[in-house]
Design a protein around this motif. Structure first.
Motif, PDB file in Angstrom:
ATOM      1  N   VAL A   1       0.841  -1.201   0.000  1.00  0.00           N
ATOM      2  CA  VAL A   1       0.000   0.000   0.000  1.00  0.00           C
ATOM      3  C   VAL A   1       0.874   1.249   0.000  1.00  0.00           C
ATOM      4  CG1 VAL A   1      -1.644   1.359   1.354  1.00  0.00           C
ATOM      5  CG2 VAL A   1      -1.962  -1.114   1.108  1.00  0.00           C
ATOM      6  N   SER A   2       0.576   2.166  -0.892  1.00  0.00           N
ATOM      7  CA  SER A   2       1.286   3.444  -0.988  1.00  0.00           C
ATOM      8  C   SER A   2       0.275   4.588  -0.940  1.00  0.00           C
ATOM      9  CB  SER A   2       2.081   3.529  -2.299  1.00  0.00           C
ATOM     10  OG  SER A   2       3.043   2.492  -2.391  1.00  0.00           O
ATOM     11  N   PHE A   3       0.632   5.643  -0.215  1.00  0.00           N
ATOM     12  CA  PHE A   3      -0.242   6.820  -0.147  1.00  0.00           C
ATOM     13  C   PHE A   3       0.549   7.977   0.447  1.00  0.00           C
ATOM     14  CE2 PHE A   3      -0.596   4.825   3.950  1.00  0.00           C
ATOM     15  CZ  PHE A   3      -0.657   5.869   4.851  1.00  0.00           C
ATOM     16  N   THR A   4      -0.028   9.170   0.380  1.00  0.00           N
ATOM     17  CA  THR A   4       0.566  10.357   0.999  1.00  0.00           C
ATOM     18  C   THR A   4      -0.482  11.060   1.860  1.00  0.00           C
ATOM     19  OG1 THR A   4      -0.006  11.838  -0.821  1.00  0.00           O
ATOM     20  CG2 THR A   4       2.123  10.710  -0.963  1.00  0.00           C
ATOM     21  N   LEU A   5       0.021  11.860   2.792  1.00  0.00           N
ATOM     22  CA  LEU A   5      -0.820  12.773   3.569  1.00  0.00           C
ATOM     23  C   LEU A   5      -0.233  14.167   3.424  1.00  0.00           C
ATOM     24  CD1 LEU A   5      -1.196  10.785   6.942  1.00  0.00           C
ATOM     25  CD2 LEU A   5      -2.793  10.825   5.019  1.00  0.00           C
ATOM     26  N   GLY A   6      -1.047  15.101   3.008  1.00  0.00           N
ATOM     27  CA  GLY A   6      -0.592  16.474   2.894  1.00  0.00           C
ATOM     28  C   GLY A   6      -0.768  17.231   4.196  1.00  0.00           C
ATOM     29  N   ARG A   7      -0.096  18.343   4.319  1.00  0.00           N
ATOM     30  CA  ARG A   7      -0.241  19.170   5.516  1.00  0.00           C
ATOM     31  C   ARG A   7      -1.668  19.718   5.620  1.00  0.00           C
ATOM     32  NH1 ARG A   7       4.982  19.327   4.039  1.00  0.00           N
ATOM     33  NH2 ARG A   7       6.560  19.478   5.690  1.00  0.00           N
ATOM     34  N   GLN A   8      -2.208  19.654   6.837  1.00  0.00           N
ATOM     35  CA  GLN A   8      -3.545  20.162   7.156  1.00  0.00           C
ATOM     36  C   GLN A   8      -4.609  19.506   6.265  1.00  0.00           C
ATOM     37  OE1 GLN A   8      -3.775  24.432   7.194  1.00  0.00           O
ATOM     38  NE2 GLN A   8      -5.596  24.489   8.479  1.00  0.00           N
ATOM     39  N   GLU A   9      -4.439  18.231   6.004  1.00  0.00           N
ATOM     40  CA  GLU A   9      -5.374  17.479   5.176  1.00  0.00           C
ATOM     41  C   GLU A   9      -6.041  16.398   6.031  1.00  0.00           C
ATOM     42  OE1 GLU A   9      -5.276  15.466   0.737  1.00  0.00           O
ATOM     43  OE2 GLU A   9      -3.570  15.104   2.052  1.00  0.00           O
ATOM     44  N   VAL A  10      -7.294  16.109   5.731  1.00  0.00           N
ATOM     45  CA  VAL A  10      -7.988  14.979   6.346  1.00  0.00           C
ATOM     46  C   VAL A  10      -8.160  13.909   5.285  1.00  0.00           C
ATOM     47  CG1 VAL A  10     -10.047  14.150   7.529  1.00  0.00           C
ATOM     48  CG2 VAL A  10      -9.220  16.471   7.967  1.00  0.00           C
ATOM     49  N   VAL A  11      -7.564  12.764   5.524  1.00  0.00           N
ATOM     50  CA  VAL A  11      -7.647  11.627   4.606  1.00  0.00           C
ATOM     51  C   VAL A  11      -8.304  10.471   5.346  1.00  0.00           C
ATOM     52  CG1 VAL A  11      -6.355   9.941   3.242  1.00  0.00           C
ATOM     53  CG2 VAL A  11      -5.630  12.340   3.285  1.00  0.00           C
ATOM     54  N   THR A  12      -9.307   9.879   4.737  1.00  0.00           N
ATOM     55  CA  THR A  12     -10.025   8.765   5.351  1.00  0.00           C
ATOM     56  C   THR A  12      -9.668   7.459   4.660  1.00  0.00           C
ATOM     57  OG1 THR A  12     -11.883  10.130   6.063  1.00  0.00           O
ATOM     58  CG2 THR A  12     -12.299   7.788   5.812  1.00  0.00           C
TER      59      THR A  12
ATOM     60  N   ASP B   1      -3.501  23.463  12.496  1.00  0.00           N
ATOM     61  CA  ASP B   1      -2.684  23.079  11.344  1.00  0.00           C
ATOM     62  C   ASP B   1      -2.357  21.589  11.389  1.00  0.00           C
ATOM     63  OD1 ASP B   1      -1.367  23.582   8.954  1.00  0.00           O
ATOM     64  OD2 ASP B   1       0.562  23.926   9.942  1.00  0.00           O
ATOM     65  N   MET B   2      -3.360  20.778  11.746  1.00  0.00           N
ATOM     66  CA  MET B   2      -3.128  19.363  11.979  1.00  0.00           C
ATOM     67  C   MET B   2      -3.556  18.523  10.777  1.00  0.00           C
ATOM     68  SD  MET B   2      -4.403  17.152  15.283  1.00  0.00           S
ATOM     69  CE  MET B   2      -3.757  18.423  16.392  1.00  0.00           C
ATOM     70  N   THR B   3      -2.779  17.493  10.494  1.00  0.00           N
ATOM     71  CA  THR B   3      -3.130  16.497   9.485  1.00  0.00           C
ATOM     72  C   THR B   3      -3.828  15.345  10.189  1.00  0.00           C
ATOM     73  OG1 THR B   3      -1.276  17.087   8.060  1.00  0.00           O
ATOM     74  CG2 THR B   3      -2.203  14.883   7.782  1.00  0.00           C
TER      75      THR B   3
END
Length: 270
Positions: free
Chosen positions: A36-47, A208-210
């Motif tokens: 599994v590959s993915f990214t999280l950006g700054r101040q982003e909500v990823v589900t 400013d939380m991810t």
């Protein structure tokens, strides 16, 4: 599947490449998370959404470094954190905090809220006394609780929603860059669930939380997230902006999850 990315042109805060976790050996091996590959950006909500057994909670524990990956890498702000140990791993845990499914089991039943928060704060930062009291009170206020009302209460004296907000406050005191919320609303009723989702949205905006949000409920994913990652049997089968995944699903598994929420807009929090 290629890694789902954060905003175009931005440097991701978290980048996972080929994360894999295998339990067991030989014929009994189970690939709970499979490349599994993915990214999280700054101040982003990823589900991350999927049914029980899809691998989403195992993936969350890999991000939290509560499990060692069988393969793949994990980077935080460009730094490989896959093999951190000792003091460096403890430092990582300050940057990446978690709120889990059952707020009651997260408490030591013999600790008041004051002792629970104060002990966590001293262990993580060495802060105590008046400064610690101020930090505890401020963290509780950020999640909609008044210190005078809850600090001297025992876990059984709090509602489920209050306990979950105390757990979020405990994480917030560490000033993390990333909050992993693993089924953090699944044991709450609809009104409390909405409250916690709104608290998470406020944390993203005000601190400013991810946020990496883990749920089996694709309706909640629609309500809270910028992007959705869909997992099935350990694999990432679909990803994209929330509206794209919800309104134009490409994978049969995603369509099946959506079919369980026939009136999505009216039942996001039901």
């Amino acid at each position: 599947m290629n890694a789902p990315s954060s905003a175009p042109g931005s440097q991701p805060l978290v980048e996972a490449k080929g994360l894999t976790r295998v339990f067991g050996h030989g014929a009994n091996a189970v690939r709970a998370v499979d490349d599994v590959s993915f990214t999280l950006g700054r101040q982003e909500v990823v589900t991350i959404v999927g049914e029980s057994g899809s691998g989403k909670s195992t993936l969350a524990r890999l991000v939290l470094r509560l499990l060692e990956p069988t393969g793949g890498t994990l980077h935080l702000a460009g730094r490989d954190v896959t093999a951190l140990k000792g003091r460096e791993l403890r430092s990582y845990w300050r940057d990446v905090q978690a709120v889990f499914q059952d707020p009651f089991s997260s408490f030591n039943q013999f600790f008041t809220v004051r002792r629970l928060l104060g002990r966590s704060l001293r262990l993580a930062t060495g802060t105590g006394g008046d400064q610690g009291e101020t930090m505890m009170t401020q963290a509780l206020e950020h999640v909609g609780l008044t210190g005078a009302d809850v600090l001297d209460k025992w876990p059984h004296q709090l509602s489920g929603g209050q306990r979950q907000r105390v757990m979020i406050a405990r994480a917030l005191m560490m000033q993390p860059r990333i909050l992993v919320a693993d089924e953090a609303t699944s044991m709450l009723d609809a009104s409390l669930r909405a409250n916690i989702l709104n608290v998470l949205g406020d944390l993203r905006r005000d601190h400013d939380m991810t946020i990496l949000f883990i749920t089996h409920d694709i309706g909640q994913a629609c309500y809270v997230s910028d992007r959705v990652l869909v997992m099935c049997q350990g694999e990432l089968v679909e990803h994209g902006p929330t509206d794209q995944v919800i309104f134009d699903p490409q994978h049969e598994y995603t369509r099946r999850l959506l079919a369980d929420v026939p009136r999505l807009h009216e039942n996001i929090l039901d």
